[in-house]
Design an enzyme around this catalytic site. Sequence first.
Site, PDB file in Angstrom:
ATOM      1  N   HIS A 140      34.365  16.293  34.371  1.00 13.60           N
ATOM      2  CA  HIS A 140      33.275  15.322  34.564  1.00 13.60           C
ATOM      3  C   HIS A 140      33.182  14.927  36.045  1.00 13.60           C
ATOM      4  O   HIS A 140      32.096  14.821  36.609  1.00 13.60           O
ATOM      5  CB  HIS A 140      33.534  14.055  33.749  1.00 13.60           C
ATOM      6  CG  HIS A 140      33.308  14.194  32.276  1.00 13.60           C
ATOM      7  ND1 HIS A 140      32.147  14.701  31.742  1.00 13.60           N
ATOM      8  CD2 HIS A 140      34.098  13.860  31.206  1.00 13.60           C
ATOM      9  CE1 HIS A 140      32.228  14.666  30.413  1.00 13.60           C
ATOM     10  NE2 HIS A 140      33.413  14.170  30.061  1.00 13.60           N
ATOM     11  N   HIS A 180      39.904  17.951  31.508  1.00 13.72           N
ATOM     12  CA  HIS A 180      38.607  17.579  30.940  1.00 13.72           C
ATOM     13  C   HIS A 180      37.919  16.505  31.786  1.00 13.72           C
ATOM     14  O   HIS A 180      36.783  16.670  32.227  1.00 13.72           O
ATOM     15  CB  HIS A 180      38.818  17.075  29.507  1.00 13.72           C
ATOM     16  CG  HIS A 180      37.579  16.571  28.848  1.00 13.72           C
ATOM     17  ND1 HIS A 180      36.902  17.295  27.893  1.00 13.72           N
ATOM     18  CD2 HIS A 180      36.884  15.412  29.001  1.00 13.72           C
ATOM     19  CE1 HIS A 180      35.846  16.600  27.503  1.00 13.72           C
ATOM     20  NE2 HIS A 180      35.812  15.445  28.153  1.00 13.72           N
ATOM     21  N   GLU A 181      38.627  15.404  32.008  1.00 11.13           N
ATOM     22  CA  GLU A 181      38.020  14.300  32.763  1.00 11.13           C
ATOM     23  C   GLU A 181      37.711  14.729  34.190  1.00 11.13           C
ATOM     24  O   GLU A 181      36.718  14.311  34.783  1.00 11.13           O
ATOM     25  CB  GLU A 181      38.932  13.067  32.757  1.00 11.13           C
ATOM     26  CG  GLU A 181      39.188  12.465  31.378  1.00 11.13           C
ATOM     27  CD  GLU A 181      37.922  12.189  30.578  1.00 11.13           C
ATOM     28  OE1 GLU A 181      36.857  11.972  31.190  1.00 11.13           O
ATOM     29  OE2 GLU A 181      37.994  12.213  29.334  1.00 11.13           O
ATOM     30  N   HIS A 224      31.560  17.545  37.979  1.00 10.85           N
ATOM     31  CA  HIS A 224      30.125  17.545  37.671  1.00 10.85           C
ATOM     32  C   HIS A 224      29.424  16.526  38.597  1.00 10.85           C
ATOM     33  O   HIS A 224      28.354  16.789  39.130  1.00 10.85           O
ATOM     34  CB  HIS A 224      29.946  17.170  36.194  1.00 10.85           C
ATOM     35  CG  HIS A 224      28.574  17.442  35.639  1.00 10.85           C
ATOM     36  ND1 HIS A 224      28.230  17.077  34.362  1.00 10.85           N
ATOM     37  CD2 HIS A 224      27.472  18.015  36.164  1.00 10.85           C
ATOM     38  CE1 HIS A 224      26.968  17.422  34.134  1.00 10.85           C
ATOM     39  NE2 HIS A 224      26.489  18.000  35.210  1.00 10.85           N
TER      40      HIS A 224
HETATM   41 ZN   LIG Z   1      34.245  14.072  28.132  1.00 10.98          ZN
END
Ligand SMILES: [Zn+2]
Length: 708
Positions: free
Chosen positions: A500, A496-497, A503
């Site tokens: 980011h 998940h991290e 991204h």
């Molecule tokens: Zn998040």
Amino acid sequence: MREFFVRSFALLLATAMIANAMNTNTDSNPLLAKWEGPYGGVPPFDRVQVALFKPALEQAMAEQLKEIDRIASDPAAPDFDNTIVALERAGQTLNRVETLYGVWSATMNGPEFQVVQREMAPRLAAFNDQITQNEPLFKRIEAVYNSPAKAKLTPEQQRVTWLYYTNFVRAGARLNADAKKRLSEINQQLAKLFTRFSQNVLAEETDQFIVLKSEDELAGLPQSLRDAAAAAAETKKQPGTWVIMNTRSSIDPFLTYSDRRDLREKAWRMFVNRGDNGGEHDNNAIITEILQLRAERAKLLGFPTHAHWRLENSMAKTPERAMQLMEAVWKPAVARVHEEVADMQALADKGGAKITIEPWDYRYYMEKVRKAKYDLDQNEVKPYLQLEKLREGIFWVAGELFNFNFTPVTNVPVAHPDIRVWEVTDKTSGKHIGLWYFDPYARAGKRSGAWMNAYRVQERVNGEITTIVSNNANFVKGKPGEPVLISWDDASTMFHEFGHALHGLNSNVTYPSVAGTQVARDYVEFPSQLLEHWLSTPEVLQRFALHYQTGKPIPQALVDKINRSATFNQGFATVEYLSAALVDMKLHLAGDKKIDPDAFERETLAQLGMPKEIVMRHRTPQFLHVFSSDSYSAGYYSYLWSDVLTADAYGAFVEGKGPYDRAVAERLRKYVFSVGNTTDPAEGYRAFRGRDPKIDALMKKRGFSAKS
Ligand SMILES: [Zn+2]
């Protein structure tokens, strides 16, 4: 829930009110210097001293204030270049100082730093207001926004112009002088309260812990947990004992495995009462005041409630639409919880436990049901989940999806010896893309949870600037030389991290204020939640889920069990999260009535029909997302909103050639990961998926019936 930091729009614009307070020594303050070294310069973490922060912030604010005044008083007629681009170029010194300040706040915090924080928080808030309330500056922004010449700008330039205009208006640029003054008072008071709220939670997480003294008190705990508790005992100066810390990464596994129901209850009560214990660290009165100030500010700005103000520029647009989604999911999730509890109660009865399932029993019996129903033991999975192998796994995924290559570098300074850095390049061309800092372990002064942070964003206004991003977590550091084994949930959080981070790393824009992850709050969790899906792909598990002793990949039979149990316990996970999201939204829809947080929480949950066996993931007195800043306030729903997109978007891969379909990945890069906030997120999503998102995939992913 996984967390995330964004450099706020206000910080990018920031300025100062304290030119007179400047210290003569600041000329040599290393925090103010341009970043030196390789990769276009790197943060000087090795030169940080807490005493340098205040003079550095003061001088950087003063510098930006001068820049802003120059822009505002430019004799030339306002145009995009002399106003918007000039603003995009301003404040670079403060950005650099605030990056270091943010890292110390989140990961190197201590009593000395907290004194600085308490003093500087309201001053930084006032400084931001000083910019957004600068009338000549706003008039220029407004003129550019309303000028017919705007039509000739590129779509990105038009969007940046709109963002400046709308953010200034939303921050009160149009108010009269009295209202502006009151608004600034409110913002300063809020900044003080946010700081106190955060410091209170940190104090209760640090000062409170449970000391276990005998084998009897360790009953049920797996070896990895005993080792972690022994290591924690060392840091708490409790030699020869085992310590359960008052943080999620310590409490959740204890609640899952401890056979001692009395100790489970004790640990659970300690954790859910953070900030709610009376005394000097109690947050209830602070919350009441925050809510009243937010309600007053929303009224000043012309919105019925704080929630309406916050959501105006989100993807959901209105609290009503966010509530609609939450309510659509709430009932099926609660229905599932009742089924889960029935399963657990049956199992407890069968074992002759003679208990009624209470909140401190949930995780414990959930694990037993998992074993009984799916023959799946989390402890059987853990030996295959080595932190460092999974890190290699996420690198490999980034290579497959985005053609990235990661090379460790040791020639840049770090804030703490546990932090490591990698250079990211393009696999084909070798072109430098950015840097990725990894700070994996818990330590004193580091906030709990996991998050991503951008130290520098990609942009082209100030030259070809590449990004620097970091991932931060709170894994318990193992014994020297031994691999750190993590849970499936933690592995999922890592992906998940890293989503980011990707991204940020994929960002390909011109203007810094729209780069990377600086998108609408309810869109930002979409790329990160999407990445979680790649953990369970056979390609990752075969290569990287390797047993820490034998080196053999996780057996297919075990993977099948994990897949079969994918929707297991989704009732708990959804209700735990959604109850917090609903309370957040209702607190901020309540208007200016005086709120007693404990009573409000209790009554709201009763009205919702909250199952008594579950507590909110973040109870109000410790809800840092909502009360440590404005950023996730009336915005905790964002994770669910983004997950609708996530589940729907993964369908594009499933319908294509699978998770490593290059064509779909390229569309994802082009329309989602690279565009930052240069386009409307709904349009970006439509360009990627060919249609608007549907809720069906989310309901299926969580194993809920959309009809119930
Ligand atoms: Zn998040």
